[in-house]
Structure formats: structure tokens, C-alpha cells
Design a protein around this motif. Structure first.
Motif, PDB file in Angstrom:
ATOM      1  N   SER A   1       4.315 -26.428  -0.391  1.00  0.00           N
ATOM      2  CA  SER A   1       2.980 -25.856  -0.192  1.00  0.00           C
ATOM      3  C   SER A   1       3.084 -24.570   0.609  1.00  0.00           C
ATOM      4  O   SER A   1       3.691 -24.560   1.683  1.00  0.00           O
ATOM      5  CB  SER A   1       2.086 -26.853   0.543  1.00  0.00           C
ATOM      6  N   GLY A   2       2.483 -23.537   0.066  1.00  0.00           N
ATOM      7  CA  GLY A   2       2.582 -22.214   0.690  1.00  0.00           C
ATOM      8  C   GLY A   2       3.273 -21.243  -0.252  1.00  0.00           C
ATOM      9  O   GLY A   2       3.183 -20.027  -0.090  1.00  0.00           O
TER      10      GLY A   2
ATOM     11  N   ALA B   1       0.779 -18.887  -1.661  1.00  0.00           N
ATOM     12  CA  ALA B   1       0.382 -17.852  -0.697  1.00  0.00           C
ATOM     13  C   ALA B   1       1.442 -16.752  -0.634  1.00  0.00           C
ATOM     14  O   ALA B   1       1.130 -15.569  -0.478  1.00  0.00           O
ATOM     15  CB  ALA B   1       0.180 -18.485   0.680  1.00  0.00           C
TER      16      ALA B   1
ATOM     17  N   LEU C   1      -4.273 -18.847  -1.914  1.00  0.00           N
ATOM     18  CA  LEU C   1      -3.946 -19.232  -0.530  1.00  0.00           C
ATOM     19  C   LEU C   1      -4.067 -20.730  -0.298  1.00  0.00           C
ATOM     20  O   LEU C   1      -3.268 -21.312   0.435  1.00  0.00           O
ATOM     21  CB  LEU C   1      -4.882 -18.506   0.437  1.00  0.00           C
ATOM     22  N   SER C   2      -5.065 -21.325  -0.909  1.00  0.00           N
ATOM     23  CA  SER C   2      -5.345 -22.726  -0.564  1.00  0.00           C
ATOM     24  C   SER C   2      -4.778 -23.719  -1.569  1.00  0.00           C
ATOM     25  O   SER C   2      -5.017 -24.919  -1.455  1.00  0.00           O
ATOM     26  CB  SER C   2      -6.865 -22.921  -0.456  1.00  0.00           C
TER      27      SER C   2
ATOM     28  N   THR D   1       3.260 -28.435   6.192  1.00  0.00           N
ATOM     29  CA  THR D   1       2.291 -29.154   5.341  1.00  0.00           C
ATOM     30  C   THR D   1       2.835 -30.546   5.033  1.00  0.00           C
ATOM     31  O   THR D   1       2.110 -31.549   5.105  1.00  0.00           O
ATOM     32  CB  THR D   1       2.050 -28.381   4.029  1.00  0.00           C
TER      33      THR D   1
ATOM     34  N   PRO E   1      -1.840 -26.439   1.204  1.00  0.00           N
ATOM     35  CA  PRO E   1      -1.064 -26.037   2.383  1.00  0.00           C
ATOM     36  C   PRO E   1      -1.898 -26.055   3.658  1.00  0.00           C
ATOM     37  O   PRO E   1      -3.090 -25.746   3.628  1.00  0.00           O
ATOM     38  CB  PRO E   1      -0.615 -24.609   2.051  1.00  0.00           C
TER      39      PRO E   1
ATOM     40  N   ASP F   1       1.229 -22.865   7.056  1.00  0.00           N
ATOM     41  CA  ASP F   1       2.013 -22.447   5.885  1.00  0.00           C
ATOM     42  C   ASP F   1       1.356 -21.290   5.139  1.00  0.00           C
ATOM     43  O   ASP F   1       2.048 -20.446   4.564  1.00  0.00           O
ATOM     44  CB  ASP F   1       2.269 -23.638   4.951  1.00  0.00           C
ATOM     45  N   ARG F   2       0.029 -21.244   5.144  1.00  0.00           N
ATOM     46  CA  ARG F   2      -0.646 -20.095   4.524  1.00  0.00           C
ATOM     47  C   ARG F   2      -0.304 -18.826   5.289  1.00  0.00           C
ATOM     48  O   ARG F   2       0.005 -17.776   4.713  1.00  0.00           O
ATOM     49  CB  ARG F   2      -2.162 -20.279   4.538  1.00  0.00           C
ATOM     50  N   TYR F   3      -0.359 -18.951   6.608  1.00  0.00           N
ATOM     51  CA  TYR F   3      -0.052 -17.806   7.481  1.00  0.00           C
ATOM     52  C   TYR F   3       1.408 -17.379   7.314  1.00  0.00           C
ATOM     53  O   TYR F   3       1.709 -16.206   7.074  1.00  0.00           O
ATOM     54  CB  TYR F   3      -0.358 -18.206   8.931  1.00  0.00           C
TER      55      TYR F   3
ATOM     56  N   THR G   1       2.207 -15.802   4.035  1.00  0.00           N
ATOM     57  CA  THR G   1       1.573 -14.486   3.892  1.00  0.00           C
ATOM     58  C   THR G   1       2.337 -13.425   4.668  1.00  0.00           C
ATOM     59  O   THR G   1       2.711 -12.380   4.118  1.00  0.00           O
ATOM     60  CB  THR G   1       0.101 -14.553   4.350  1.00  0.00           C
TER      61      THR G   1
END
Ligand code: F6P
Length: 374
Positions: free
Chosen positions: A14-15, A18, A63-64, A167, A299, A303-305, A308
Motif C-alpha cells: 500500500s502506497g 501514491a 493516493l488512497s 499500512t 494505505p 505511506d501516502r506521505y 509521495t
């Protein structure tokens, strides 16, 4: 204009979406042309519709989303030279001169191999008449590779954390919380195996986060007190678990990393641990394997951050790369983004496995990140 392909490879995490989004959008902002390579290296080998130019809108909502929308695979064909020849052909046909690969150590090693073979592959394509020189003159000596580490296992050296690990940890903790509530009702013991291959990060972090009673890690095989217990980790574990019950615990939770071993390198399996708890402590014990639930779902914010900021850095690394500089791996060290030589990180990662196989557990622990071993 740089043409940047982005692909996700190996087990999904997950991520990854992103990361693809960040690479695509920053590439566009910086005047480059991004391409999605679908189904991991299989997409490079196959070409055609599996290589698609990306626009701003194509990554909307990424992203999500969990998993990897552009797909992943463990490509057997890419492991052959003929497969990599096809990959080079398809890249050149699309004018792609840079590749951002998001995956684990195997996937990133594959990227570096492609880079090291690149000139030879292009020459062969010309010599065999599959390409004409004019099509690939400017691409002949210059393939840029950048690695992003996407793996739930958090098993890559030279980075504190990999995309997807938190995640997965979060998902494991949610599941263990659920087990805890039913275990409480029945005063039961649960033995739970978690993913991580030969890295105990997920198991250890989950154990701390939910308050488990015992955890088996590949890097630190039991018994922890060899002087007292010799090779008999069962005695050590039973003593500790019964002590926790005497102190007031209603449940017993034992977590096993899937790659856990004893000091003789024999795997430690959940059913065996259950049989020890049943027979020696008389606990009413159940085994739970969380399986791929651990790898799925949306995520977490971190993990999104992470994906990115690292995706942004991957594009910057593409833009500053030269044929002379080794392929970089984007990592994170003490909350700062890093870009060190990819193959150094892979080498260090393999050293951990080697240390474990030689029973040099101290070295294995030392090679892991300090936070892990403390
Ligand atoms: O590397 C990620 C991982 O989820 C490991 O933790 C696990 O051992 C493996 O992949 C499972 O692989 P597969 O999805 O092919 O069963």
C-alpha cells in the motif's frame, strides 16, 4: 524531454499508487513525459498496450487506493536475457530513457541489471536488425534507473522504512486487536504468523504495539538466554508465558514471523508452538494465519506521505543523474529523504540473510536499523 517509465514490481504494497501518482505528476510539472508500465517487468517485456503514456488525470484518486492499480508481477521472462532484450526494445520504441522502479530488493536488482546490460542490449538489437541506429542513437549509452522501495517487509537496508510497511503493520494490529477481544473472553492463547519473509520488523513492531507475550524473529532466534536454557527455547517461552498468566494476564499472544528459526536454523512453525502451549501449559490454544489480509487495503497516512515525497525525489534523481553515477535508491533516514547507491543497499540487505545463514545473529541484528535492534 526525459521520458520516464514507472513500474511497480514484486509483492504489492500500500502506497505504491501514491508513488506512481507522485512520479507522474512531478514528471509532468518538470516538463518530462511519464509512462506507466503495467504488470511490472512483464509490461516492459510484452510492450504494446502495457506501456501507456500518463496524463495528469490518469492518476487521480491514487493516493488512497491500496495495492497497485498499474499491476505487478514476479516476471520470470525478465530474468532471462532474451526478456531483457525485449524490454530494451520496447523502451526504445517508446523513447523511454529513464525507469523508476518501485519494489523490493529483487525488483531493484533487476533494474540495475538492465542498466548494466543496456549498451550491450541496444547493440544487439541493432546488429540483429530489430532496431535501426537512428531510432536509438541518443538512448544508446544512457538508461537512468531510480529505485523506490515498496515492500511490506521493511527488509531493505539503507532505509529506515519501506513503502507499505506501516499500512501492513496497522492491518496486523487491527487483526490482533480482534483476536485479543475473543481471547479475553475465553482466556485463550493465540499463535499468529505474520509476513515479513526473513525480516522480523512487522512481527516485532506488531508484538510491541498490541502487547504480545512472545515473538519469534529470524534475526534473534530463541532462547534469548542461552546461558540458562541451552538450546531449549520451549522451556524459556513456557516459563515466561506462565509467569505472565500468574501476574494477571487472561490471554497469551504469541507472534511468529514467517521466517522465524531456532538457533539451529530450523523453522519455527505455529502448529508446533501451539502443541507446546497445549501440552505443557494446558492453554486452550488457536492458530491464526493472517495471510494476504496483511498486504491489502488502503494505505495509512504515513505511506501516502512517504510514497509521495519519495516519488518526488525519484524524479529529481532522474533529472540529476549522469551515466557515470550509480543508480540511486530513494530511502528515508532519520526522517530525511536519502538517495544512495542502489546496489550498496541490495548488498547490505543480502548480508543480513547471509549472517543469519551462518548463525551470526549478532551481525544480523547489527546490520538491521538501530531502532529495530534496540
Ligand atoms: O514480500 C512481501 C510478501 O508479502 C512477504 O511478506 C511474503 O512472504 C510474500 O510476499 C508472499 O508472496 P506471495 O504474494 O507471492 O504469496
Amino acid at each position: 524531454r526525459k521520458k520516464i517509465g514507472v513500474l511497480t514490481s514484486g509483492g504489492d504494497s500500500s502506497g505504491m499508487n501514491a508513488a506512481v501518482r507522485a512520479v507522474a505528476r512531478i514528471a509532468l510539472q518538470r516538463g518530462c513525459v511519464p509512462f506507466a508500465i503495467h504488470e511490472g517487468y512483464e509490461g516492459l517485456v510484452e510492450g504494446g498496450a502495457l506501456i501507456r503514456r500518463l496524463g495528469w488525470d490518469d492518476v487521480r484518486g491514487y493516493l488512497s487506493l491500496g495495492g497497485t492499480v498499474i499491476g505487478t508481477a514476479r516476471s520470470a521472462r525478465f530474468r532471462t536475457r532474451e526478456g531483457r532484450l525485449l524490454a530494451a526494445f520496447n523502451m526504445i520504441k517508446n523513447g523511454i530513457d529513464a525507469l523508476v522502479v518501485c519494489g523490493g530488493d529483487g525488483s531493484l536488482t533487476g533494474a540495475d541489471l538492465l542498466r548494466s546490460e543496456w549498451t550491450g542490449l541496444v547493440d544487439e538489437l541493432i546488429e540483429t536488425g530489430r532496431l535501426v541506429t537512428s531510432e536509438c542513437q541518443h538512448l544508446r549509452t544512457n538508461l537512468t534507473i531510480v529505485g523506490l522501495v515498496g515492500s511490506i517487509d521493511n527488509d531493505m537496508s539503507s532505509t529506515d522504512i519501506t513503502i507499505g510497511a506501516y499500512t501492513s503493520l496497522h492491518r496486523i494490529c487491527e487483526s490482533l486487536d480482534s483476536l485479543t477481544s475473543t481471547a479475553m473472553s475465553h482466556q485463550r492463547a493465540f499463535v499468529v504468523e505474520v509476513m515479513g519473509r526473513h525480516c522480523g520488523w512487522l512481527a516485532l513492531m506488531a508484538a510491541i504495539s498490541v502487547g504480545a507475550d512472545w515473538v519469534f524473529l529470524p534475526e534473534r532466534p530463541p532462547p534469548l538466554d542461552s546461558a540458562k536454557y541451552g538450546a531449549n527455547w520451549e522451556d524459556e517461552m513456557c516459563e515466561r508465558l506462565s509467569q505472565n498468566r500468574k501476574l494477571g494476564s487472561r490471554i497469551t499472544l504469541v507472534i511468529i514471523c514467517e521466517g522465524a528459526i531456532d538457533q539451529n536454523l530450523n523453522p519455527i512453525k505455529p502448529d508446533y508452538v501451539k502443541s507446546v502451549l497445549d501440552s505443557r501449559l494446558g492453554f486452550d490454544t488457536r492458530v491464526t494465519n493472517l495471510g494476504h489480509v496483511q498486504r491489502g487495503g488502503a494505505p495509512c497516512a504515513y505511506d501516502r506521505y512517504l510514497a509521495t515525497v519519495q516519488g518526488v525525489e525519484a524524479v529529481e534523481a532522474v533529472l540529476r543523474s549522469t551515466p557515470e553515477t550509480p543508480a540511486p535508491m530513494i530511502g528515508m533516514s532519520q526522517h530525511r529523504i536519502t538517495a544512495g547507491p542502489l546496489m550498496d543497499a541490495v548488498k547490505l540487505t543480502h548480508e543480513v540473510a547471509e549472517a543469519i545463514s551462518k548463525k551470526d545473529f549478532k551481525k544480523a541484528m547489527d546490520l538491521r536499523d538501530p531502532d529495530f535492534t534496540r
